[in-house]
Design an enzyme around this catalytic site. Sequence first.
Site, PDB file in Angstrom:
ATOM      1  N   GLY A   1      33.410  39.115  38.375  1.00  0.00           N
ATOM      2  CA  GLY A   1      33.630  40.108  39.076  1.00  0.00           C
ATOM      3  C   GLY A   1      32.115  40.114  39.558  1.00  0.00           C
ATOM      4  O   GLY A   1      31.179  40.167  38.658  1.00  0.00           O
TER       5      GLY A   1
ATOM      6  N   GLN B   1      24.936  45.050  41.768  1.00  0.00           N
ATOM      7  CA  GLN B   1      24.050  43.931  40.908  1.00  0.00           C
ATOM      8  C   GLN B   1      23.057  43.055  41.725  1.00  0.00           C
ATOM      9  O   GLN B   1      22.789  42.312  41.512  1.00  0.00           O
ATOM     10  CB  GLN B   1      25.363  43.263  40.806  1.00  0.00           C
ATOM     11  CG  GLN B   1      25.877  44.237  39.440  1.00  0.00           C
ATOM     12  CD  GLN B   1      27.431  43.269  38.694  1.00  0.00           C
ATOM     13  OE1 GLN B   1      28.077  43.546  39.046  1.00  0.00           O
ATOM     14  NE2 GLN B   1      26.424  42.418  37.112  1.00  0.00           N
TER      15      GLN B   1
ATOM     16  N   CYS C   1      28.631  41.489  30.763  1.00  0.00           N
ATOM     17  CA  CYS C   1      27.821  41.549  32.591  1.00  0.00           C
ATOM     18  C   CYS C   1      26.824  40.492  32.875  1.00  0.00           C
ATOM     19  O   CYS C   1      26.132  40.683  32.265  1.00  0.00           O
ATOM     20  CB  CYS C   1      27.488  43.217  32.468  1.00  0.00           C
ATOM     21  SG  CYS C   1      26.881  43.344  34.019  1.00  0.00           S
ATOM     22  N   LEU C   2      27.296  40.467  34.231  1.00  0.00           N
ATOM     23  CA  LEU C   2      26.181  39.241  34.803  1.00  0.00           C
ATOM     24  C   LEU C   2      25.001  39.740  34.949  1.00  0.00           C
ATOM     25  O   LEU C   2      23.965  38.962  34.428  1.00  0.00           O
ATOM     26  CB  LEU C   2      26.598  39.048  35.970  1.00  0.00           C
ATOM     27  CG  LEU C   2      27.792  37.842  36.549  1.00  0.00           C
ATOM     28  CD1 LEU C   2      28.468  37.672  37.708  1.00  0.00           C
ATOM     29  CD2 LEU C   2      27.921  37.045  35.194  1.00  0.00           C
TER      30      LEU C   2
ATOM     31  N   GLU D   1      33.515  46.683  37.114  1.00  0.00           N
ATOM     32  CA  GLU D   1      33.267  46.881  38.493  1.00  0.00           C
ATOM     33  C   GLU D   1      32.829  47.718  39.484  1.00  0.00           C
ATOM     34  O   GLU D   1      32.090  48.666  40.052  1.00  0.00           O
ATOM     35  CB  GLU D   1      33.816  46.242  39.593  1.00  0.00           C
ATOM     36  CG  GLU D   1      33.816  44.567  38.963  1.00  0.00           C
ATOM     37  CD  GLU D   1      32.461  44.057  38.724  1.00  0.00           C
ATOM     38  OE1 GLU D   1      31.269  44.428  39.143  1.00  0.00           O
ATOM     39  OE2 GLU D   1      32.605  43.468  37.084  1.00  0.00           O
TER      40      GLU D   1
ATOM     41  N   HIS E   1      29.882  49.711  38.490  1.00  0.00           N
ATOM     42  CA  HIS E   1      28.409  49.612  38.434  1.00  0.00           C
ATOM     43  C   HIS E   1      28.784  50.408  39.959  1.00  0.00           C
ATOM     44  O   HIS E   1      27.379  50.959  40.132  1.00  0.00           O
ATOM     45  CB  HIS E   1      29.283  48.281  38.837  1.00  0.00           C
ATOM     46  CG  HIS E   1      28.900  47.780  38.367  1.00  0.00           C
ATOM     47  ND1 HIS E   1      27.175  46.960  37.309  1.00  0.00           N
ATOM     48  CD2 HIS E   1      29.296  45.865  37.534  1.00  0.00           C
ATOM     49  CE1 HIS E   1      26.812  46.444  36.670  1.00  0.00           C
ATOM     50  NE2 HIS E   1      28.267  45.437  35.945  1.00  0.00           N
TER      51      HIS E   1
HETATM   52 ZN   LIG Z   1      29.206  44.548  34.388  1.00  0.00          ZN
END
Ligand SMILES: [Zn+2]
Length: 183
Positions: free
Chosen positions: A47, A52, A92-93, A135, A138
Site C-alpha cells: 500500500g 508518502q 511502512c515504506l 493507509e 497516513h
Molecule cells: Zn505506511
Amino acid sequence: MYDNLKIITYPDPRLKQPSVPVSDFNENLRQLVTRMFELMRQAKGVGLAAPQVAQNIRLFVMNATGQPEDDRVYVNPILSEADGDEEAEEGCLSIPGLSVNVIRSKHLRMQAHDLQGNPIDQSASGYLARIWQHEYDHLNGTLLTDRMGPVAKLANRRLLRELEEKYAAEHPTPSPRKPTKKR
Ligand SMILES: [Zn+2]
C-alpha cells in the site's frame, strides 16, 4: 510530470500533515496514481498513500496479492462500522526497517471513490482491513511511530534515531546568522 516523485521517509514533517480531500478526478490524478503504483511495486509494498510521496491529498493505492488485477485506488476514503480487534505485525515504506505489532479493527466498512469518481462501498476483514487502516492513518498524518507502545518505542529507539540522523544530514538547517557588529 510525476517522474521525480519518490517515497519520503520518517521524520520528514510532510508525513505528519493531515491531507485534504481530492476534488478533481482529472488526468493529473491518473498520472499520480500510475506513478504511485510504480513506486509501491519497486519498494515491494502492499500500500502507498499520497502523503508518502509528498502529495497531501486523501488518496491511497494498494495491492494485497501482487497480482495486477488486484490494484485498488481509494480516493477520499471513509472508514466506519469498525468491529473487533486484532494484533499483527506491520511495516511502512516511509519507515524502512521498522516492524511493529499494531492493534487494528478486524472488520471495517469503506466508502470512497475510485479514480473515475465513482462511489465505492465495500467491507473487509483481516489483512485487507489492516492495510486500509494503515493507509488511512497516513491521510491523517498518523504514522506507525504514533501507534507504538512504550516497549516497541524502546526496542526501536536506535533505528528511529538513525533515521532521524540520516534525515538531518540530508536536510541541514541553515546555521543561525551571526549578529553583525554595529560600527
Ligand atoms: Zn505506511
